[in-house]
Structures are given as C-alpha cells and as structure tokens.
Design a protein around this motif. Structure first.
Motif, PDB file in Angstrom:
ATOM      1  N   ARG A 193      21.702  65.500  26.561  1.00 48.32           N
ATOM      2  CA  ARG A 193      23.107  65.210  26.252  1.00 48.32           C
ATOM      3  C   ARG A 193      23.205  64.112  25.194  1.00 48.32           C
ATOM      4  O   ARG A 193      24.001  64.204  24.255  1.00 48.32           O
ATOM      5  CB  ARG A 193      23.853  64.781  27.520  1.00 48.32           C
ATOM      6  N   GLU A 194      22.409  63.054  25.382  1.00 40.92           N
ATOM      7  CA  GLU A 194      22.403  61.955  24.397  1.00 40.92           C
ATOM      8  C   GLU A 194      21.933  62.445  23.032  1.00 40.92           C
ATOM      9  O   GLU A 194      22.506  62.099  22.000  1.00 40.92           O
ATOM     10  CB  GLU A 194      21.497  60.812  24.881  1.00 40.92           C
ATOM     11  N   SER A 195      20.899  63.261  23.029  1.00 45.50           N
ATOM     12  CA  SER A 195      20.386  63.804  21.771  1.00 45.50           C
ATOM     13  C   SER A 195      21.443  64.676  21.089  1.00 45.50           C
ATOM     14  O   SER A 195      21.654  64.582  19.875  1.00 45.50           O
ATOM     15  CB  SER A 195      19.118  64.609  22.043  1.00 45.50           C
ATOM     16  N   ALA A 196      22.129  65.502  21.872  1.00 50.50           N
ATOM     17  CA  ALA A 196      23.189  66.352  21.323  1.00 50.50           C
ATOM     18  C   ALA A 196      24.334  65.493  20.788  1.00 50.50           C
ATOM     19  O   ALA A 196      24.900  65.785  19.715  1.00 50.50           O
ATOM     20  CB  ALA A 196      23.694  67.315  22.394  1.00 50.50           C
ATOM     21  N   ARG A 197      24.684  64.409  21.513  1.00 47.33           N
ATOM     22  CA  ARG A 197      25.758  63.524  21.053  1.00 47.33           C
ATOM     23  C   ARG A 197      25.373  62.857  19.735  1.00 47.33           C
ATOM     24  O   ARG A 197      26.175  62.803  18.794  1.00 47.33           O
ATOM     25  CB  ARG A 197      26.043  62.458  22.130  1.00 47.33           C
ATOM     26  N   ARG A 198      24.113  62.365  19.646  1.00 49.55           N
ATOM     27  CA  ARG A 198      23.651  61.758  18.392  1.00 49.55           C
ATOM     28  C   ARG A 198      23.649  62.784  17.254  1.00 49.55           C
ATOM     29  O   ARG A 198      24.041  62.475  16.133  1.00 49.55           O
ATOM     30  CB  ARG A 198      22.252  61.158  18.578  1.00 49.55           C
ATOM     31  N   SER A 199      23.240  64.006  17.570  1.00 49.57           N
ATOM     32  CA  SER A 199      23.232  65.062  16.555  1.00 49.57           C
ATOM     33  C   SER A 199      24.655  65.353  16.065  1.00 49.57           C
ATOM     34  O   SER A 199      24.884  65.505  14.859  1.00 49.57           O
ATOM     35  CB  SER A 199      22.597  66.329  17.131  1.00 49.57           C
ATOM     36  N   ARG A 200      25.612  65.433  16.998  1.00 42.83           N
ATOM     37  CA  ARG A 200      27.013  65.655  16.604  1.00 42.83           C
ATOM     38  C   ARG A 200      27.528  64.497  15.751  1.00 42.83           C
ATOM     39  O   ARG A 200      28.243  64.701  14.768  1.00 42.83           O
ATOM     40  CB  ARG A 200      27.891  65.834  17.838  1.00 42.83           C
TER      41      ARG A 200
END
Length: 151
Positions: free
Chosen positions: A36-43
């Motif tokens: 989730r954190e990785s996806a948030r950083r990617s977004r």
C-alpha cells in the motif's frame, strides 16, 4: 502416559501451527501494508510527474506564443523594409536616368561649343527636352549633399 504425551505433543503442534499462522498473518499484513505504501508513493510520483509535465506544457505554450509574436513582428518589419527598398530602387533608377540625361546634355554642350563658352541653349536637341520623363521632373530639384562640393 503414552496417551498423555501424545496429547501434549498434539497440543504443541496446534500451538506451534497456530503461532505459525499468526506469524504468517503478520507477515501478510506487513507485506500488504508495504505494498500500500509503495502504491501510494508510486501514485505521488506519478502525480508529481504529471504536474511537472503540465507546468512544462504551459511554459512551452507561452514560449511558442512569444516566438509567434516575434515572428509576426519580424515578418512585418521585413515587409516594410522590402517596400522601402523597392521605393529606393525606383528612386535610384529615376535619378540615374536624370543623371545620364544631364551628362548627355553636358557632353553635347562640351562637344559643340566648349564648356559653357557662349553656348546657345537653344541648340539643345529637341529629343533631350521632349522626353516624357523630362517633363515629369522639370520642376523637381536635384538633391546633393554639401560634402560633394568640398572636392
């Protein structure tokens, strides 16, 4: 005793398998949280990149408008200079014709009577006086700068 030891090892298996499931659940939750954190950083990176591209588009459009404006101004100046150049070329042609005609008159006067030595201006041929260009410029002065007379 065998049965009780079997039961205790079975309960140990249940306890150890329960703690293994709990450990696996924790790892799974950690991995999900990390994803989730990785996806948030990617977004966030994508949004930042999109904002940068939008700003770059605005800047390039502004530069493009300035270039178009400069091109229009330069084109207009070029057309003005071309028009002025055409007028000057026409004036040079007219003045060259007048100078040639005046030189012809002077050459004729020099050849027939000497340099204005008692020359009769009535003897100038009609062809010099009746040219259509001559009548157009009869009353117009011939411009000359003062520095021409210094020599």
């Amino acid at each position: 005793m065998a049965s009780s030891s079997g039961n205790s090892s079975g309960s140990l298996q249940i306890q150890s398998s329960g703690s293994e499931e709990s450990l696996m659940d924790q790892r799974k939750r950690k991995r999900m949280q990390s994803n989730r954190e990785s996806a948030r950083r990617s977004r966030m990176r994508k949004q930042t990149h999109l904002n940068d591209l939008t700003a770059q588009i605005s800047q390039l459009k502004e530069e493009n408008d300035q270039i178009h404006t400069n091109l229009s101004i330069t084109s207009q100046q070029y057309l003005n200079v071309e028009a002025e150049n055409s007028v000057l070329r026409a004036q040079v042609g007219e003045l060259s014709q007048r100078l040639d005609a005046l030189n012809d008159i002077l050459n004729y006067l020099d050849a027939s009577k000497g340099v204005f030595g008692g020359g009769d201006f009535d003897a100038i041929p009609e062809s010099y006086m009746n040219n259509s260009w001559n009548s157009m410029y009869l009353n117009q002065p011939i411009m000359a700068s003062a520095d021409l007379f210094l020599y």
